[in-house]
Motif scaffolding. Structure first.
Motif, mmCIF file in Angstrom:
data_model
loop_
_atom_site.group_PDB
_atom_site.id
_atom_site.type_symbol
_atom_site.label_atom_id
_atom_site.label_comp_id
_atom_site.label_asym_id
_atom_site.label_seq_id
_atom_site.Cartn_x
_atom_site.Cartn_y
_atom_site.Cartn_z
ATOM 1 N N UNK A 177 6.225 -49.259 50.640
ATOM 2 C CA UNK A 177 4.993 -49.767 50.044
ATOM 3 C C UNK A 177 4.884 -49.301 48.588
ATOM 4 N N UNK A 180 7.722 -50.621 46.188
ATOM 5 C CA UNK A 180 7.537 -51.968 45.643
ATOM 6 C C UNK A 180 6.742 -51.900 44.352
ATOM 7 N N UNK A 181 5.690 -51.099 44.373
ATOM 8 C CA UNK A 181 4.861 -50.942 43.177
ATOM 9 C C UNK A 181 5.692 -50.339 42.039
ATOM 10 N N UNK A 183 8.763 -50.766 41.397
ATOM 11 C CA UNK A 183 9.769 -51.610 40.777
ATOM 12 C C UNK A 183 10.941 -52.027 41.626
ATOM 13 N N UNK A 184 10.959 -51.724 42.893
ATOM 14 C CA UNK A 184 12.047 -52.229 43.726
ATOM 15 C C UNK A 184 11.898 -53.750 43.831
ATOM 16 N N UNK A 397 -7.986 -48.218 52.003
ATOM 17 C CA UNK A 397 -6.621 -48.391 51.471
ATOM 18 C C UNK A 397 -6.677 -49.081 50.113
ATOM 19 N N UNK A 398 -7.517 -50.108 49.979
ATOM 20 C CA UNK A 398 -7.651 -50.796 48.689
ATOM 21 C C UNK A 398 -8.149 -49.820 47.618
ATOM 22 N N UNK A 401 -5.378 -47.700 46.513
ATOM 23 C CA UNK A 401 -4.497 -48.431 45.588
ATOM 24 C C UNK A 401 -5.140 -48.436 44.193
ATOM 25 N N UNK A 417 -0.219 -44.004 45.998
ATOM 26 C CA UNK A 417 0.432 -45.118 46.690
ATOM 27 C C UNK A 417 1.096 -44.658 47.990
ATOM 28 N N UNK A 424 -1.857 -47.007 55.727
ATOM 29 C CA UNK A 424 -1.733 -48.421 56.104
ATOM 30 C C UNK A 424 -0.746 -48.595 57.256
#
Lengths: 477, 602
Positions: A177, A180-181, A183-184, A397-398, A401, A417, A424
């Motif tokens: 999770x 991804x943020x 940069x993967x 969770x939001x 983030x 994150x 999550x």
């Protein structure tokens, strides 16, 4: 604030809304623990009961949370590696001297208190990963860095797997999770989900149906990329034509004929030659990739079938079919999920009322105070209760983030994150399991499931995020 | 789209899927509520005690005592097994039996209750309650208890309901009991009461955790209603004693009400033999008994009425105006016209009174022919039909409508019947009807009813066996209705005089029925039958004025009506009218009379 740079500050900057959501969830969680574990009819508050123990752990957790808010935020960055190493050592220690519960050796006793060291490891891993990824020079494009990162995650995973605690090991997927943020590439995720999806679909759908779906899907994808819809239509029509010729032709010539599925494979592969020539002529690289992916999918499908039928043992086959809901063994795994669905489903809109759940009170759902605590919410509080809980988790969770996004320090952002991802993941796997949407994997529902280690670790994990966020905002003034 | 938005969307989409799934589970799908109820609710049937049966003086004929069925819901049995030896000891059955029944229960249904051991005594239930056997529980139900052991066929038997009864009647479920014959069957609806339900909550191990929603869904059972019958216990007991080892039946009726005072069908059985665990074996044994103790001869058998029927012909003759009381007919040891009918030797010619008293065959042949050959009817068929209608008005040839559903219709031939059988026929063809032989078939109940009709001088109440149902003011209205025959009351006085002379007159065939200081009217009968020796039969009532008892006795293959049937009737009337039997020598004589039944016992 006088000492805004010391990191030791007062209440300013703390995201009270998030803290409120968090404590509300914790309180609702306890209500449900109480409903699940108290002896009926309830006469007096019993010390030594599960709900009382949970209340003590709640008090301890909130006390530690307060300490975190009052202490300096510097420690987490500084002590992240030592914490990681310490937790890892405890994990290894558990492997040798731990107590075995439900088949997994994951409990370490300190006098009267027993903790699950894998829970501590989650927190330590968050800190360590955040620290490593926020180092100057770190880049996901550098193989060395990626390998170290993988090592940081795989080390605890392996030890936990040795403890035979599959659920806790799977939790480390939640770092995807955050990654991804950071940069993967999104395609990796699409590929991953495609592989899982194709695996599931290959059991659920007829081969011919699945093949047609894939064919149409890839054609539409190519259409979306190049916008050559006419050619796409021609291609599909051609494939069907060739398939028809193979099907009826073989029927006429050999009498027995090819099956529809094999004709379809033949037809699509033959037509791919034409597509290949077309792609080469028009210099369309993407089309080549799509072709490779398509052929790969077909090979993968057959591979699954082969492995399932020829390599896996009967009990492994059964387990997979059970996971996919194709075969339900109501005496084994299926029983829990079946009873869980009955509990939740019988709640209706308003629920049966606090302490009125028959499934809950009379023990029809196994492991209800731990893994299946969400059943109590569903049965006694109904749809409004379950939606409230799901909504509060979503909101939390939001907010985590958002919290991560407003950080200037990379360490803080990555940490937030990580925390959001872990919470999550637990929520999704746990609730998905009780609803019969996901396989039974024994991981707790944060703040709800009975158990001190899990409660304490989630509280500390959350309050560190709040603390980091608070100091960041003070600094930015 | 930037990555943060994508991540947030993923979170929201997943949780939205959960929200939808929850909506589907909790609101759309209604099955789960039922499944949860199936898990936790256990509907326990509360069996009401069966209503008691009393005799007319309030003595118990049948009581109900508490027993407990051992029930099992296989799904809730302990998974690790349990001590079958212990439970078998508690229930007082063998381990093999218990295991067999448990397997049977499992085959029937895993989640529905089955009876594993029937009718355990209270001691077993107390022992059971001390142990812990998940899945098992006890269910109260009552069992019949007969303090006096009389009236097997009269009371009737109770047995478990069959699959067919369950399918046809929603009241009954597996393991319930139902009255199959006699009073138990006739008043099943009253005696059984109404089953109740108790809704309990059980936990996952099947242990009862308490009543569901404080018992608002419970329905208490309503105990069966007690019935006071019209039976006189002392009379019934004496009747059964006298009929011991004889085959036949006795019915006595109170003429002024139609109440059945006694009903003996012999051989009878001890009603205790058809309850409890030995029921099956005993039932089979009785079924195989050639004398057929399960057959209620009193209402179900067809006998030729024999000479007792002469009274009926006399009545018809008087009403039709072809006969007067003083009309004399000669008898030359029989009736000599046609094939002829034999008669015993007696004074001749006789008037109607003495013809009845002496049971002259020839006399009634004249009467019969006068009735059906009457010139006012255009032919034999019309004449015969008139006769037939009279006979039917006495209650012959049809069910009387008593509370015994198994009543025999009886048989009265019609003119068409003879046309079918003989083609051309005349009054001589049917001459044996004049003396109650030939095609006639009557049940003892019909004969007793005929006696009651004569006692009433021309009407009868439908015979019935129930005097009072607790909590009800009256019985079925049909039992209060007078049924008149087609013969005027005044003609009955004539035949009553004849029947009086039968017992009291010199040379009366029923002299043996004489009771000191009592006006007894009776008529003997010696019924020829295809099975062997003649049946001995006697029909009587007493006293002559305001009769209190009318009786019909049939003893199969016992010969003359005066030898066995008449003394039995006499003793019973004495018992009923005086409350005791003075003539012990007669009792002993009857009891020592041995009758052979070669066609039953071969």
């Amino acid at each position: 604030m006088t000492d805004k740079y010391s990191g030791i500050n007062s209440k300013a900057g703390i995201d009270w809304t998030s803290v409120f959501i968090f404590i509300a969830l914790m309180f609702i969680g306890w209500i449900n623990i109480f409903a699940t574990t108290c002896d009926l009819p309830f006469t007096s508050f019993e010390f030594g009961s599960k709900y009382c123990m949970q209340l003590l752990w709640m008090g301890l957790s909130l006390f530690v949370g307060m300490l975190i808010l009052l202490s300096s935020d510097k420690y987490y960055y500084i002590y992240s590696y030592p914490a990681y190493v310490g937790a890892l050592l405890l994990l290894i220690l558990t492997l040798f001297v731990g107590r075995t519960v439900n088949g997994s050796r994951s409990w370490l006793s300190f006098g009267p208190v027993a903790i699950q060291t894998a829970e501590l490891m989650k927190l330590a891993a968050c800190l360590a990963v955040a620290r490593y990824m926020s180092e100057y020079n770190f880049s996901l494009k550098r193989p060395r860095n990626v390998m170290v990162l993988c090592g940081l995650l795989l080390l605890p995973i392996m030890i936990i797997l040795l403890q035979n605690d599959t659920g806790s090991a799977i939790v480390y997927c939640s770092f995807m999770f955050m990654l991804y943020r950071e940069g993967v590439n999104g395609w990796i995720y699409i590929l991953g989900f495609s592989i899982i999806g194709l695996f599931v679909l290959s059991f659920l759908l007829q081969p011919a149906v699945l093949l047609i779906s894939l064919l149409v899907l890839y054609t539409i994808a190519c259409g979306l990329i190049y916008g050559r819809w006419r050619q796409c239509a021609i291609y599909l029509a051609g494939t069907m034509f060739v398939t028809g010729i193979l099907f009826f032709g073989s029927l006429l010539i050999f009498g027995t004929g090819l099956s529809f599925y094999h004709s379809l494979i033949g037809g699509s592969l033959l037509s791919l030659i034409v597509v290949g020539i077309y792609a080469y002529r028009e210099k369309l690289q993407g089309l080549f990739l799509a072709m490779i992916a398509f052929v790969g999918s077909i090979i993968y499908m057959h591979l699954i079938e082969y492995v399932f039928n020829n390599i896996l043992q009967t009990h492994q086959q059964k387990r997979i079919l059970d996971l996919l809901g194709l075969e339900s063994d109501l005496k084994g795994w299926g029983y829990n999920v079946h009873q869980s669905k009955i509990a939740i489903g019988s709640g209706g809109f308003t629920g049966k009322g606090f302490l009125q759940g028959t499934q809950t009170n009379y023990g029809f759902v196994p492991e209800q105070s731990t893994d299946f605590i969400f059943c109590t919410v569903g049965e006694e509080f109904g749809l409004w209760g379950t939606w409230l809980v799901v909504g509060l988790f979503g909101w939390l969770i939001i907010r985590l983030i958002n919290m991560g996004e407003r950080q200037q320090e990379t360490f803080n952002r990555i940490y937030c994150y990580c925390a959001a991802g872990i919470i999550l993941f637990h929520v999704v796997i746990n609730i998905g399991m009780t609803l019969g949407l996901l396989p039974v994997i024994g991981i707790p529902l944060p703040l709800f499931s009975y158990g001190g280690s899990s409660l304490l670790v989630f509280t500390v994990m959350f309050f560190i995020a709040v603390k980091l966020d608070a100091s960041g905002r003070i600094k930015s003034f | 789209m930037n990555k943060v938005t994508i991540l947030k969307s993923v979170v929201i989409i997943i949780l939205a899927i959960f929200a939808i799934r929850l909506f589907v589970l909790q609101i759309v799908n209604k099955d789960y509520k039922r499944l949860a109820d199936n898990n936790v609710l256990r509907y326990e049937i509360q069996n009401p005690p069966r209503g008691e049966i009393y005799d007319r003086n309030g003595e118990y004929l049948a009581q109900s005592i508490a027993t407990y069925d051992l029930m099992l819901v296989p799904r809730n049995m302990a998974k690790e097994g349990f001590d079958t030896v212990m439970l078998a000891n508690v229930a007082n059955v063998t381990v093999e039996q218990l295991v067999k029944e448990i397997e049977r229960a499992k085959r029937y249904s895993r989640h529905r209750a089955s009876v594993v051991v029937k009718q355990m005594p209270k001691e077993s239930k107390l022992l059971f309650d001390e142990g812990h056997y998940p899945g098992f529980y006890t269910n109260f139900r009552t069992k019949r208890y007969y303090p006096r052991n009389v009236g097997g066929n009269l009371l009737g038997d109770i047995g478990e309901v069959t699959e067919r009864i369950i399918n046809n009647n929603s009241y009954y479920t597996r393991g319930d009991y139902i009255g199959y014959s006699g009073i138990e069957n006739a008043y099943e609806d009253v005696l059984r009461g109404v089953k109740g339900t108790k809704v309990n909550m059980v936990d996952v191990r099947g242990t009862v955790m308490g009543s569901y929603e404080n018992g608002i869904h419970d329905k208490p059972s309503i105990p069966g209603t007690a019935i006071t019958t019209t039976i006189d216990l002392a009379l019934q007991e004496l009747g059964e004693e006298l009929m011991k080892d004889k085959v036949g039946s006795i019915i006595a009726i109170e003429p002024s009400t139609g109440e059945i005072l006694m009903m003996v069908s012999s051989p009878t059985y001890d009603p205790d033999e058809l309850i409890g665990r030995d029921r099956g074996n005993n039932y089979m044994r009785m079924l195989n008994n050639k004398r057929n103790p399960l057959f209620n001869r009193a209402v179900m058998s067809a006998y030729p009425p024999g000479s007792t029927f002469k009274v009926a012909n006399g009545l018809i003759g008087l009403q039709e105006g072809v006969l007067t009381a003083d009309q004399r007919y000669p008898c030359y040891n029989g009736y000599t016209i046609g094939r002829g009918v034999k008669c015993h030797s007696h004074a001749s010619p006789l008037n109607l009174y003495d013809a009845i008293a002496n049971s002259c065959n020839a006399y009634f042949c004249f009467v019969m022919r006068n009735i059906i050959d009457n010139k006012k009817y255009k032919d034999i068929k019309e004449g015969f039909s008139v006769w037939e209608e009279y006979v039917r008005s006495f209650g012959f040839g049809r069910k009387l409508g008593s509370d015994f559903s198994s009543e025999y219709n009886g048989f009265v031939p019609s003119a068409d019947y003879y046309t079918r059988s003989y083609g051309r026929w005349n009054s001589l063809t049917v001459i044996s009807l004049s003396i109650g032989q030939g095609e006639l078939g009557c049940s003892p109940l019909q004969m007793a009813n005929f006696a009651a009709t004569i006692a009433n001088r021309g009407y009868y109440y439908i015979p019935h066996v129930v005097k009072k149902i607790d909590g009800r003011d009256s019985l079925d209205a049909k039992f209060y209705e007078k049924h008149y025959t087609k013969v005027d009351s005044k003609h009955f006085e004539t035949v009553v005089e004849g029947m009086y002379r039968t017992v009291h007159g010199a040379g009366g065939t029923g002299h043996v029925a004489y009771i000191p200081d009592m006006d007894v009217c009776g008529k003997t009968g010696t019924a020829q039958n295809p099975h062997g020796r003649d049946h001995s039969t006697f029909m009587a009532f007493a006293p002559r004025n305001n009769p209190r008892i009318a009786i019909s006795v049939y003893v199969e293959n016992a010969g003359f009506g005066s030898t066995v049937a008449a003394p039995i009737a006499s003793l019973l009337m004495e018992q009923y009218l005086t409350g005791k039997v003075e003539r012990q020598y007669l009792v002993d004589q009857i009891k020592s009379t041995h009758i052979a039944y070669p066609h039953y016992d071969r």
